[in-house]
Structure formats: C-alpha cells, structure tokens
Design a protein around this motif. Sequence first.
Motif, PDB file in Angstrom:
ATOM      1  N   ALA A 113       4.451   3.756   8.413  1.00 28.61           N
ATOM      2  CA  ALA A 113       4.548   5.031   7.693  1.00 28.61           C
ATOM      3  C   ALA A 113       3.797   4.961   6.362  1.00 28.61           C
ATOM      4  N   ARG A 114       3.889   3.827   5.671  1.00 29.54           N
ATOM      5  CA  ARG A 114       3.173   3.664   4.406  1.00 29.54           C
ATOM      6  C   ARG A 114       1.666   3.713   4.621  1.00 29.54           C
ATOM      7  N   LEU A 115       1.205   3.078   5.695  1.00 27.00           N
ATOM      8  CA  LEU A 115      -0.219   3.052   6.000  1.00 27.00           C
ATOM      9  C   LEU A 115      -0.746   4.462   6.240  1.00 27.00           C
ATOM     10  N   ARG A 116      -0.008   5.244   7.029  1.00 32.34           N
ATOM     11  CA  ARG A 116      -0.442   6.615   7.308  1.00 32.34           C
ATOM     12  C   ARG A 116      -0.376   7.483   6.059  1.00 32.34           C
ATOM     13  N   ALA A 117       0.631   7.270   5.241  1.00 33.01           N
ATOM     14  CA  ALA A 117       0.759   8.074   4.027  1.00 33.01           C
ATOM     15  C   ALA A 117      -0.377   7.777   3.053  1.00 33.01           C
ATOM     16  N   LEU A 118      -0.714   6.497   2.901  1.00 33.36           N
ATOM     17  CA  LEU A 118      -1.810   6.130   1.995  1.00 33.36           C
ATOM     18  C   LEU A 118      -3.134   6.691   2.496  1.00 33.36           C
ATOM     19  N   ASP A 119      -3.365   6.571   3.784  1.00 29.18           N
ATOM     20  CA  ASP A 119      -4.618   7.091   4.335  1.00 29.18           C
ATOM     21  C   ASP A 119      -4.693   8.606   4.191  1.00 29.18           C
ATOM     22  N   SER A 120      -3.578   9.296   4.415  1.00 30.75           N
ATOM     23  CA  SER A 120      -3.555  10.747   4.281  1.00 30.75           C
ATOM     24  C   SER A 120      -3.871  11.168   2.846  1.00 30.75           C
ATOM     25  N   ARG A 121      -3.289  10.453   1.898  1.00 36.12           N
ATOM     26  CA  ARG A 121      -3.555  10.771   0.487  1.00 36.12           C
ATOM     27  C   ARG A 121      -5.033  10.576   0.159  1.00 36.12           C
ATOM     28  N   ALA A 122      -5.612   9.497   0.676  1.00 31.55           N
ATOM     29  CA  ALA A 122      -7.019   9.212   0.405  1.00 31.55           C
ATOM     30  C   ALA A 122      -7.925  10.299   0.975  1.00 31.55           C
ATOM     31  N   ARG A 123      -7.590  10.793   2.166  1.00 34.35           N
ATOM     32  CA  ARG A 123      -8.447  11.799   2.804  1.00 34.35           C
ATOM     33  C   ARG A 123      -8.226  13.198   2.224  1.00 34.35           C
ATOM     34  N   VAL A 124      -7.005  13.502   1.838  1.00 29.42           N
ATOM     35  CA  VAL A 124      -6.703  14.846   1.338  1.00 29.42           C
ATOM     36  C   VAL A 124      -7.062  14.979  -0.148  1.00 29.42           C
ATOM     37  N   GLN A 125      -6.635  14.015  -0.948  1.00 29.16           N
ATOM     38  CA  GLN A 125      -6.856  14.098  -2.393  1.00 29.16           C
ATOM     39  C   GLN A 125      -8.150  13.429  -2.844  1.00 29.16           C
ATOM     40  N   GLY A 126      -8.711  12.572  -1.974  1.00 27.08           N
ATOM     41  CA  GLY A 126      -9.925  11.860  -2.337  1.00 27.08           C
ATOM     42  C   GLY A 126      -9.618  10.458  -2.809  1.00 27.08           C
ATOM     43  N   ILE A 127     -10.476   9.507  -2.459  1.00 26.99           N
ATOM     44  CA  ILE A 127     -10.203   8.118  -2.821  1.00 26.99           C
ATOM     45  C   ILE A 127     -10.305   7.893  -4.329  1.00 26.99           C
ATOM     46  N   THR A 128     -11.006   8.773  -5.028  1.00 24.72           N
ATOM     47  CA  THR A 128     -11.139   8.590  -6.477  1.00 24.72           C
ATOM     48  C   THR A 128      -9.828   8.796  -7.220  1.00 24.72           C
ATOM     49  N   THR A 129      -8.827   9.363  -6.538  1.00 26.56           N
ATOM     50  CA  THR A 129      -7.515   9.557  -7.170  1.00 26.56           C
ATOM     51  C   THR A 129      -6.658   8.301  -7.080  1.00 26.56           C
ATOM     52  N   LEU A 130      -7.132   7.288  -6.358  1.00 26.46           N
ATOM     53  CA  LEU A 130      -6.340   6.079  -6.129  1.00 26.46           C
ATOM     54  C   LEU A 130      -6.780   4.946  -7.050  1.00 26.46           C
ATOM     55  N   ARG A 131      -5.816   4.125  -7.440  1.00 24.96           N
ATOM     56  CA  ARG A 131      -6.082   2.927  -8.207  1.00 24.96           C
ATOM     57  C   ARG A 131      -5.443   1.724  -7.496  1.00 24.96           C
ATOM     58  N   LYS A 132      -5.962   0.565  -7.776  1.00 25.82           N
ATOM     59  CA  LYS A 132      -5.547  -0.650  -7.080  1.00 25.82           C
ATOM     60  C   LYS A 132      -4.050  -0.867  -7.132  1.00 25.82           C
ATOM     61  N   GLU A 133      -3.435  -0.560  -8.280  1.00 22.40           N
ATOM     62  CA  GLU A 133      -2.007  -0.839  -8.447  1.00 22.40           C
ATOM     63  C   GLU A 133      -1.108   0.213  -7.810  1.00 22.40           C
ATOM     64  N   ASP A 134      -1.675   1.271  -7.240  1.00 21.25           N
ATOM     65  CA  ASP A 134      -0.862   2.343  -6.671  1.00 21.25           C
ATOM     66  C   ASP A 134      -0.088   1.911  -5.429  1.00 21.25           C
ATOM     67  N   ASP A 135      -0.653   0.994  -4.650  1.00 18.98           N
ATOM     68  CA  ASP A 135      -0.021   0.618  -3.388  1.00 18.98           C
ATOM     69  C   ASP A 135      -0.514  -0.766  -2.988  1.00 18.98           C
ATOM     70  N   PRO A 136       0.371  -1.660  -2.520  1.00 21.99           N
ATOM     71  CA  PRO A 136      -0.064  -2.995  -2.089  1.00 21.99           C
ATOM     72  C   PRO A 136      -1.061  -2.969  -0.930  1.00 21.99           C
ATOM     73  N   LEU A 137      -1.131  -1.854  -0.194  1.00 21.87           N
ATOM     74  CA  LEU A 137      -2.062  -1.768   0.925  1.00 21.87           C
ATOM     75  C   LEU A 137      -3.490  -1.477   0.476  1.00 21.87           C
ATOM     76  N   ILE A 138      -3.672  -1.062  -0.764  1.00 25.85           N
ATOM     77  CA  ILE A 138      -5.026  -0.746  -1.241  1.00 25.85           C
ATOM     78  C   ILE A 138      -5.905  -1.993  -1.260  1.00 25.85           C
ATOM     79  N   PRO A 139      -5.454  -3.123  -1.801  1.00 29.40           N
ATOM     80  CA  PRO A 139      -6.317  -4.318  -1.783  1.00 29.40           C
ATOM     81  C   PRO A 139      -6.552  -4.879  -0.380  1.00 29.40           C
TER      82      PRO A 139
END
Length: 600
Positions: free
Chosen positions: A3-29
């Motif tokens: 569920a976390r993986l799908r939520a992170l991917d959805s956020r990246a596609r909907v809001q754009g990857i530029t809204t994400l930072r490394k510390e936002d989620d352990p799955l980002i690195p």
Amino acid sequence: MYARLRALDSRARVQGITTLRKEDDPLIPIGMETDAAGCVTRSAYGVFNLAWQAEQHPEWPAVVEAEVNGIRTAIRAAHKTPLRFLLWCASGAEDKAMYQAAGLLRRGPRLYIIDSTDPVKLRTAFEDIERRHGLSITAVLRSMLVIGVGDGASQTPVMNLEKIANLYERYAVDPRPNFLYMARDASPLAAAGLERGWMRAELQLDNADSVAARHSGPLTRASLYPLALAKADLSSWIAGAFLEEDDIQTAWRLGAFIHAHGMAGRDKLTLLLPRAWAGAGPWTKHGLEESVAKCAEVGFRVALATKPKLANYHSPKDATQDRVFLAVQVKGLDGPDAQKIAALRRAGYPVAVAGFATGATLSRYMQFIHYTAFGLAYLRGVNFGTQPSVDAFQATANCLHSQSQAAGGVERTAQWQTMLKSPRQARHCGIVTLHCDRLCVEVDVRHTSAPEMYAAVLRKLGGERAMDAAELAFFGDTRYSPAGVAVRKVIERAAERIFRARLKMPVDVLEAPAMHLPSHELAGGARCLSTLIVNEKPEQFPAARYAPDHHMAQFLAAYGMLAGRGRPVVAVTLKNLGEESLAALDDFFHRTAACLKARV
C-alpha cells in the motif's frame, strides 16, 4: 508495504516528482533518484505502475498494434516491400533474446540483436541474412526495421544506428521509414535521431520517464513492439503482468529468503528453469545482479544451471558451501527435475521453489522477478533502479575511445601498451597470451608457462579465499559470427573442466560487454575472478565504415575498472580467431586444468 508503494507512486505521478524529498518516505532511496539537496529527480517505479495503469487502459494493446502496423505500412509504401528483418540496437536486449529463445517471435520479422559495438556482430548479421535468403543488400535494407533504444550515456545504440545508416547512404536507400528510436531527451541517441530525422516512439505508453532500461520488459514499447510485430496476443501478455497482492508478497518472501542466506554467506543464487523458459536465465541474471549487487556488505551472484549437478557443488557440511537454489516450476512445462530438487533438499542445500500455474506467461514471471529484486533491494538498502557503475563504465569507455582516436588506434594508447609491455605475462604456443599486470595478488611469474601461471593464479586466489566465483568474458560476437560461436564453445568447456568440476564454483560464460556490464555493479570486495578474452586483431566492417576502436576501448575500460575496484582480473589476448588460435586457446585451458589436478 504494498500500500505504501502504491501511495508513493501515485503521489509522484499526480503531484509530480519535484514535490518529493528523500526524507519523505523510506521507499524513495530504494526506487528514486535524488540530487545533492535531496530532491527527487527521477522515479524508477514505472516498472510497477505500468501494470497498475494498464488495468485502467484496456486500449493499450490496440495502440501498440496500430503503431507497428503503421511502421509496416510505411515501409511497404516507401520501398514496395514487406517488413522481413528487425535489427534491435541497444546496450542490453536480454528480454528480446528471451522471447526469441521461447519461440514467441516466430511469426514476426527475423530478429537480429546488435548489443555491442563490435563491427563483426553487425557484419555477420548481414552475412547471415544473405546466407539464409540470398537477397541483394538493397533489398535487405528496404525490408528492414532498425530500432535503437538508449538510456543514459551509452554510445552502443547510437554507433550502431549510424553505421547502419552508412549502409543506407552507400546503397542510396532512404532510411527514414526504416529507422526508429526510443530514448530520453538528453541522451546521445535522442540527439542523433533528431539530427537525422529518424522516427521516434516514447518508451512508455504513459509517455513518462520512470523505467530503467533493464526494467523495460514486460510492459514498455521496447518490450511490446517485437511481440506485436510477431502478432502475439498483447492483451494476454499485458494481463499476465497483473499480479495480485498475494503474488507480490510471495515475491518479497523469496527476496527475504535470498537475503537471509546471503547474510549467512550463501550468496550464489543458482537458478533452475523449465526447459521452455531456459532463455529467461540471462535476463534474470542481468536484472537481479544489476539491481541489487551494489550492496558492499552482502555479496550476490546469479548462477545459471540447466539442471542440478551435485558433483559440482561443495557439500552442505563444508564451510565453503555458498549456494542457494531457486527452482522455477510451471505446470505443464517440462523441468526442472522435481527428483533432483528433492535430492538437493535431502542433501541439505537451501532450496526455494517458485510455482506458476498452467499457461503462465513470461510476462508474469518477469514482473514477479522485478518484485523480488525490489524486495532484496529494500532489505539491503540499495537503489534497484540506478546503475552508477555501469554509467561510469560507459563514460570511461567513451573517454578511452576518444584517446584511441587521438593516438591513431587503441593499440597505441597508454593503457594497451602498459598491458602488452608488462613482465607479468606468459605466452602459450606463440598465440595465446595471459596478462596478469592488473592482478591484485602477487604470483610468481618467473619461468612459468601461461597454463602454469593461470593455475598459480587460481590456487593463490582460492587459497587466500579471494575467489569464490569466476567469469570468462569474451569481448566479441558470439551470436552470429562462426568464429565467435567457436570461441564460446571453447570457454564453455573451460568453465566446466576448470571451475565447475575442479574448483566447484559457479562460473559465467559471457559475451562482453553486453552481458558483462552487471559485473561492474558488484562490490569492490567481491571475490570473483574475471578472465577477459579479446582478439588482438579485431575485424572491421568496411562497407559500414565501422572500426572496432570503441569495442576495444570497452575492453580496456572493463579491465581497468575491475582492477581499480580491487577485483581479481586477468586478460587473455589471442593472435587472431583462426582455427590454430582456437586450438591453442582450448589447449591453454586444458593444460591449466591438468596443472590444477597435478597439485591437488
């Protein structure tokens, strides 16, 4: 975690990857790239979200089919001939080789994989067409589709497309209906394609840039186009990649199983596949190793085996036993042998079985392996989407290529001359030369023959526990060139008699650099001896104005990078690839095995 993986991917596609930072989620690195400030610059999670999106886009199969039909129509309209041949130019094309081996491409144009800058590969592909079909070169060029796929700084697809374009120019055939490329905007291939006016297709059906090159199968255009050209059922293929959450959890449990045994020192994953899926071995090896072998703390290597052979393994009670087995079983397909698997378990070897239902598609297996790789990467804290060492290899090879052009040839570069003039070498039959100038351990090279020196290297590395795996990599074509095929047979025999039977360790027989690149992702302390084999007098393809300098620069880059990382590496140079040279190479390995036997 699903569920976390799908939520992170959805956020990246909907809001754009530029809204994400490394510390936002352990799955980002684990699956995204970030800049020095910690801002996300690219996601590699397209390997999963393409399947999630495809469930919402039932029109995607028809889209791909319409696109390839349009290509067929354009070729016929321009040249009054049907599409008969497909040249696939990319640094890695193991998925296409897998499809071909599984018989999925029989109904399409004949496929030729051009995955290196060895001019011999391209030349002998054309010679194979002439031998099989007896067509004139102009008829071949008119009925050919040339597809280049590029990711990053690789010059391989660029160089091959440009050399093929030279043939179109030489024989006055308009190439525009016959050339197509898939590449990121900033890549060398995109620049070349734009300049020459070649057709372009987006790699992903969602037009995003979130899939690493080795993850292009099973759901990008690079994976679907060959299948569509062969009139495969794309709807079933795409649907096969829709995994249920239970299937994903099974893949992650497999990843945990592999990881736990790796932590215990059993870091050689021996893969057993059904006979019909044997071609999936190299694809699996490439994908898993390049995705997760970047961890410096835990080793990882995939060993391919047609069937278990207990005589070639250390006993489970032996402290040097470092294998874990994965048997892939598909109902209705022959192999791997269930009795052999049971024998492995009874003997005490760790064995996992991945079972698939009747009619399972290779796309399902591929997606399952992607999730396994992700699970392993998560447990080991590495990014499964990046390939820093491969990028460094490409940059080093490009630099050496530039130096060779300035010097008037690779043989005049400082790196080549250093190898040739080093005293740490020995010849065999005046044809085969073993070079140990970059070897990380000291070996007495005085008054020894080449087989004795190689055997001494093996004993030294084995005695100091500096080697527990090996690879024999030939820098030359082994797909279409008769001489290259013969070389592969020689080194296959060497792999069996020296490493598997005598030393009881896994060994890879590879065509370099196409299948050798994953080894650069192995940690600097990895205990794998690389034996790089190359022809001192590489051939050209004059009609395409194709010289072997870049290919030889890749050999030097691999040799230098492996040594620079503390990896044990030696080089073997051949005077040429004639029958006498191949006989000398075979005798060199035969005598090495005899030297090892005499000291046991």
